[in-house]
Design a protein around this motif. Structure first.
Motif, PDB file in Angstrom:
ATOM      1  N   ALA A 205      36.134  44.994  44.239  1.00  0.00           N
ATOM      2  CA  ALA A 205      36.179  44.470  42.881  1.00  0.00           C
ATOM      3  C   ALA A 205      34.437  44.827  42.850  1.00  0.00           C
ATOM      4  O   ALA A 205      33.681  44.996  41.730  1.00  0.00           O
ATOM      5  N   ILE A 206      33.694  44.536  43.899  1.00  0.00           N
ATOM      6  CA  ILE A 206      31.950  44.500  43.653  1.00  0.00           C
ATOM      7  C   ILE A 206      31.683  45.866  43.815  1.00  0.00           C
ATOM      8  O   ILE A 206      30.665  46.046  43.145  1.00  0.00           O
ATOM      9  N   GLU A 207      32.166  46.835  44.283  1.00  0.00           N
ATOM     10  CA  GLU A 207      31.826  48.332  44.329  1.00  0.00           C
ATOM     11  C   GLU A 207      31.953  48.817  42.823  1.00  0.00           C
ATOM     12  O   GLU A 207      31.128  49.504  42.547  1.00  0.00           O
ATOM     13  N   ALA A 208      33.226  48.378  42.399  1.00  0.00           N
ATOM     14  CA  ALA A 208      33.403  48.954  41.068  1.00  0.00           C
ATOM     15  C   ALA A 208      32.355  48.166  40.134  1.00  0.00           C
ATOM     16  O   ALA A 208      31.644  48.796  38.993  1.00  0.00           O
ATOM     17  N   ALA A 209      32.075  46.871  40.048  1.00  0.00           N
ATOM     18  CA  ALA A 209      30.861  46.121  39.458  1.00  0.00           C
ATOM     19  C   ALA A 209      29.453  46.784  39.399  1.00  0.00           C
ATOM     20  O   ALA A 209      28.775  46.925  38.501  1.00  0.00           O
ATOM     21  N   LEU A 210      29.211  47.401  40.843  1.00  0.00           N
ATOM     22  CA  LEU A 210      27.992  47.682  41.003  1.00  0.00           C
ATOM     23  C   LEU A 210      27.583  49.135  40.431  1.00  0.00           C
ATOM     24  O   LEU A 210      26.919  49.785  39.898  1.00  0.00           O
ATOM     25  N   LYS A 211      28.909  49.984  40.130  1.00  0.00           N
ATOM     26  CA  LYS A 211      28.853  51.272  39.832  1.00  0.00           C
ATOM     27  C   LYS A 211      28.899  51.160  38.173  1.00  0.00           C
ATOM     28  O   LYS A 211      28.288  52.165  37.377  1.00  0.00           O
ATOM     29  N   ALA A 212      29.278  49.958  37.545  1.00  0.00           N
ATOM     30  CA  ALA A 212      29.265  50.088  36.160  1.00  0.00           C
ATOM     31  C   ALA A 212      28.097  49.869  35.452  1.00  0.00           C
ATOM     32  O   ALA A 212      27.037  49.336  35.901  1.00  0.00           O
TER      33      ALA A 212
ATOM     34  N   MET B  27      29.719  39.682  37.235  1.00  0.00           N
ATOM     35  CA  MET B  27      28.502  40.513  37.128  1.00  0.00           C
ATOM     36  C   MET B  27      28.405  41.174  35.805  1.00  0.00           C
ATOM     37  O   MET B  27      29.408  41.828  35.207  1.00  0.00           O
ATOM     38  N   ASP B  28      27.488  41.381  35.372  1.00  0.00           N
ATOM     39  CA  ASP B  28      27.312  41.699  34.158  1.00  0.00           C
ATOM     40  C   ASP B  28      27.923  41.254  32.946  1.00  0.00           C
ATOM     41  O   ASP B  28      28.282  41.683  32.104  1.00  0.00           O
ATOM     42  N   GLY B  29      28.150  39.878  33.185  1.00  0.00           N
ATOM     43  CA  GLY B  29      28.938  38.960  32.284  1.00  0.00           C
ATOM     44  C   GLY B  29      30.622  39.297  32.396  1.00  0.00           C
ATOM     45  O   GLY B  29      31.466  38.790  31.650  1.00  0.00           O
ATOM     46  N   LYS B  30      30.922  40.197  33.296  1.00  0.00           N
ATOM     47  CA  LYS B  30      32.421  40.566  33.695  1.00  0.00           C
ATOM     48  C   LYS B  30      32.899  39.668  34.699  1.00  0.00           C
ATOM     49  O   LYS B  30      32.319  39.650  35.761  1.00  0.00           O
ATOM     50  N   THR B  31      34.096  39.427  34.597  1.00  0.00           N
ATOM     51  CA  THR B  31      34.899  38.517  35.979  1.00  0.00           C
ATOM     52  C   THR B  31      35.358  39.442  36.828  1.00  0.00           C
ATOM     53  O   THR B  31      36.034  40.397  36.378  1.00  0.00           O
ATOM     54  N   LEU B  32      34.972  39.237  38.235  1.00  0.00           N
ATOM     55  CA  LEU B  32      35.550  40.032  39.205  1.00  0.00           C
ATOM     56  C   LEU B  32      36.779  39.269  39.470  1.00  0.00           C
ATOM     57  O   LEU B  32      36.967  38.106  39.601  1.00  0.00           O
ATOM     58  N   THR B  33      37.841  40.066  39.760  1.00  0.00           N
ATOM     59  CA  THR B  33      39.114  39.467  40.161  1.00  0.00           C
ATOM     60  C   THR B  33      39.664  40.425  41.422  1.00  0.00           C
ATOM     61  O   THR B  33      39.163  41.642  41.503  1.00  0.00           O
ATOM     62  N   GLY B  34      40.733  39.787  41.895  1.00  0.00           N
ATOM     63  CA  GLY B  34      41.308  40.573  42.897  1.00  0.00           C
ATOM     64  C   GLY B  34      42.582  41.464  42.522  1.00  0.00           C
ATOM     65  O   GLY B  34      42.536  41.825  41.245  1.00  0.00           O
ATOM     66  N   SER B  35      43.369  41.936  43.377  1.00  0.00           N
ATOM     67  CA  SER B  35      44.352  42.944  42.931  1.00  0.00           C
ATOM     68  C   SER B  35      45.141  42.270  42.051  1.00  0.00           C
ATOM     69  O   SER B  35      45.937  43.135  41.338  1.00  0.00           O
ATOM     70  N   ASP B  36      45.543  41.164  41.930  1.00  0.00           N
ATOM     71  CA  ASP B  36      46.131  40.593  40.800  1.00  0.00           C
ATOM     72  C   ASP B  36      45.552  40.528  39.458  1.00  0.00           C
ATOM     73  O   ASP B  36      46.371  40.301  38.204  1.00  0.00           O
ATOM     74  N   GLY B  37      44.360  40.877  39.217  1.00  0.00           N
ATOM     75  CA  GLY B  37      43.575  41.013  37.982  1.00  0.00           C
ATOM     76  C   GLY B  37      43.497  39.655  37.189  1.00  0.00           C
ATOM     77  O   GLY B  37      42.988  39.862  35.834  1.00  0.00           O
ATOM     78  N   GLN B  38      43.743  38.578  37.894  1.00  0.00           N
ATOM     79  CA  GLN B  38      43.443  37.307  37.456  1.00  0.00           C
ATOM     80  C   GLN B  38      42.542  36.421  38.109  1.00  0.00           C
ATOM     81  O   GLN B  38      41.785  36.030  37.240  1.00  0.00           O
ATOM     82  N   ASN B  39      42.775  36.291  39.467  1.00  0.00           N
ATOM     83  CA  ASN B  39      42.138  35.310  40.091  1.00  0.00           C
ATOM     84  C   ASN B  39      40.848  36.079  40.872  1.00  0.00           C
ATOM     85  O   ASN B  39      40.748  36.969  41.076  1.00  0.00           O
ATOM     86  N   ALA B  40      39.829  35.337  41.398  1.00  0.00           N
ATOM     87  CA  ALA B  40      38.955  35.761  42.128  1.00  0.00           C
ATOM     88  C   ALA B  40      39.471  36.525  43.562  1.00  0.00           C
ATOM     89  O   ALA B  40      40.428  36.131  44.096  1.00  0.00           O
ATOM     90  N   PRO B  41      38.782  37.481  43.873  1.00  0.00           N
ATOM     91  CA  PRO B  41      39.221  38.276  45.064  1.00  0.00           C
ATOM     92  C   PRO B  41      39.029  37.482  46.305  1.00  0.00           C
ATOM     93  O   PRO B  41      37.917  37.020  46.601  1.00  0.00           O
ATOM     94  N   MET B  42      40.052  37.193  47.009  1.00  0.00           N
ATOM     95  CA  MET B  42      40.489  36.232  48.135  1.00  0.00           C
ATOM     96  C   MET B  42      40.407  36.934  49.527  1.00  0.00           C
ATOM     97  O   MET B  42      40.458  36.191  50.335  1.00  0.00           O
ATOM     98  N   THR B  43      40.349  38.229  49.401  1.00  0.00           N
ATOM     99  CA  THR B  43      40.349  39.059  50.454  1.00  0.00           C
ATOM    100  C   THR B  43      39.095  40.062  50.658  1.00  0.00           C
ATOM    101  O   THR B  43      38.563  40.224  49.622  1.00  0.00           O
ATOM    102  N   VAL B  44      38.624  40.352  51.808  1.00  0.00           N
ATOM    103  CA  VAL B  44      37.714  41.199  52.066  1.00  0.00           C
ATOM    104  C   VAL B  44      37.627  42.633  51.207  1.00  0.00           C
ATOM    105  O   VAL B  44      36.748  43.101  50.673  1.00  0.00           O
ATOM    106  N   ALA B  45      39.123  43.056  51.513  1.00  0.00           N
ATOM    107  CA  ALA B  45      39.350  44.213  50.749  1.00  0.00           C
ATOM    108  C   ALA B  45      39.357  44.285  49.207  1.00  0.00           C
ATOM    109  O   ALA B  45      38.771  44.974  48.574  1.00  0.00           O
ATOM    110  N   ASP B  46      39.703  43.059  48.920  1.00  0.00           N
ATOM    111  CA  ASP B  46      39.762  42.844  47.202  1.00  0.00           C
ATOM    112  C   ASP B  46      38.359  42.624  46.718  1.00  0.00           C
ATOM    113  O   ASP B  46      37.887  43.187  45.612  1.00  0.00           O
ATOM    114  N   PHE B  47      37.484  41.971  47.319  1.00  0.00           N
ATOM    115  CA  PHE B  47      36.295  41.684  47.069  1.00  0.00           C
ATOM    116  C   PHE B  47      35.347  43.158  47.158  1.00  0.00           C
ATOM    117  O   PHE B  47      34.744  43.402  46.268  1.00  0.00           O
ATOM    118  N   THR B  48      35.512  43.448  48.166  1.00  0.00           N
ATOM    119  CA  THR B  48      34.863  44.954  48.300  1.00  0.00           C
ATOM    120  C   THR B  48      35.308  45.971  47.273  1.00  0.00           C
ATOM    121  O   THR B  48      34.065  46.618  46.726  1.00  0.00           O
TER     122      THR B  48
END
Length: 270
Positions: free
Chosen positions: A263-270, A240-261
């Motif tokens: 990551a996406i909330e932080a990206a929407l606020k940026a 989003m906005d050229g930045k990669t969204l990651t899960g709690s490990d800071g490397q891979n895509a968010p693979m749980t609902v909690a991690d996705f939520t």
């Protein structure tokens, strides 16, 4: 025995020996000729076989030839080659770019775990989704399932964005998504069987014909080229906005609902 008889006997013996040697020599000559002739035939056959193999290997494969097909863009696409696929409320200010390969098992895991949350946020207008399809697993695993499934997704997109999303979800479902080494998606009949679970695609002859005829094969290759030029190294990748969204490990895509939520909330606020 007289000397005369003895000499005659020796002469006769020598003549018999000479005749036998001539017979053996002729037999050996004929055998050599047969061997030489057979070898020549074998060499010619081998050369012909090699020549045939070279010709066959130099002939382009189906997907290689498809690169030269006339491009047919699915409906609901934009961009030069119709490879820009954006779905969602036009009023949404942010766009979530999703990079996925149809054969990718991690993409399937993501869809099965987080997919419904992504869809809920999309429907709520939190963001639009831009889909970028990849086919690199066909190269690393060998096969054509990624390309064939991507082409079928193009046929679904031509029906409607909703049909596209529902079909993508079905392809990634636990029931229908094969092991990555099992190239089931290369089979048109299998892709159509999965599509029959989507109401807009069930018994849809236009969709089925497009899948069987490979109407969007060229489009799938162009879409794959878009992924290849993106610099993204694996799937699933979310940006989003050229930045990669990651899960709690800071490397891979968010693979749980909690991690996705998160990551996406932080990206929407940026």
């Amino acid at each position: 025995m007289s000397k005369r008889n003895s000499a005659a006997a020796k002469t006769a013996a020598r003549e018999r020996l000479r005749l036998e040697r001539e017979r053996q020599a002729k037999k050996a000559k004929v055998k050599r000729q047969v061997i030489v002739a057979s070898s020549a035939v074998a060499v010619l056959a081998l050369a012909g076989g090699i020549g045939y193999a070279v010709v066959q290997n130099n002939k382009p494969g189906y997907w290689e030839a498809a690169k030269k097909d006339t491009l047919v863009k699915p409906a609901n696409t934009t961009g030069k080659n119709g490879t820009t696929v954006v779905i969602g409320e036009s009023s949404a200010k942010k766009t979530l770019v999703m990079y996925e390969d149809p054969r990718c098992p991690i993409c399937a895991q993501f869809e099965q775990t987080v997919g419904s949350t992504v869809k809920k946020d999309l429907d709520a207008g939190k963001f639009k989704i831009q889909y970028v399809g990849a086919t690199f697993l066909d190269n690393s695993l060998t096969g054509e399932g990624s390309k064939n499934a991507l082409s079928a997704l193009g046929a679904a997109l031509d029906v409607s964005p909703e049909a596209f999303l529902e079909y993508k979800t079905a392809l990634y479902s636990a029931k229908w998504h094969p092991e990555e080494t099992d190239d089931k998606f290369k089979d048109d009949a299998y892709l159509i069987k999965v599509a029959d679970t989507v109401s807009a695609l069930k018994n849809n002859t236009k969709f089925q014909t497009a899948v069987k005829d490979g109407t969007y094969d060229k489009w799938a290759l162009d879409m794959s080229a878009t992924f290849d030029s993106s610099g993204v190294q694996g799937t699933p990748t979310l940006k989003m906005d050229g930045k990669t969204l990651t899960g709690s490990d800071g490397q891979n895509a968010p693979m749980t609902v909690a991690d996705f939520t998160t990551a996406i909330e932080a990206a929407l606020k940026a």
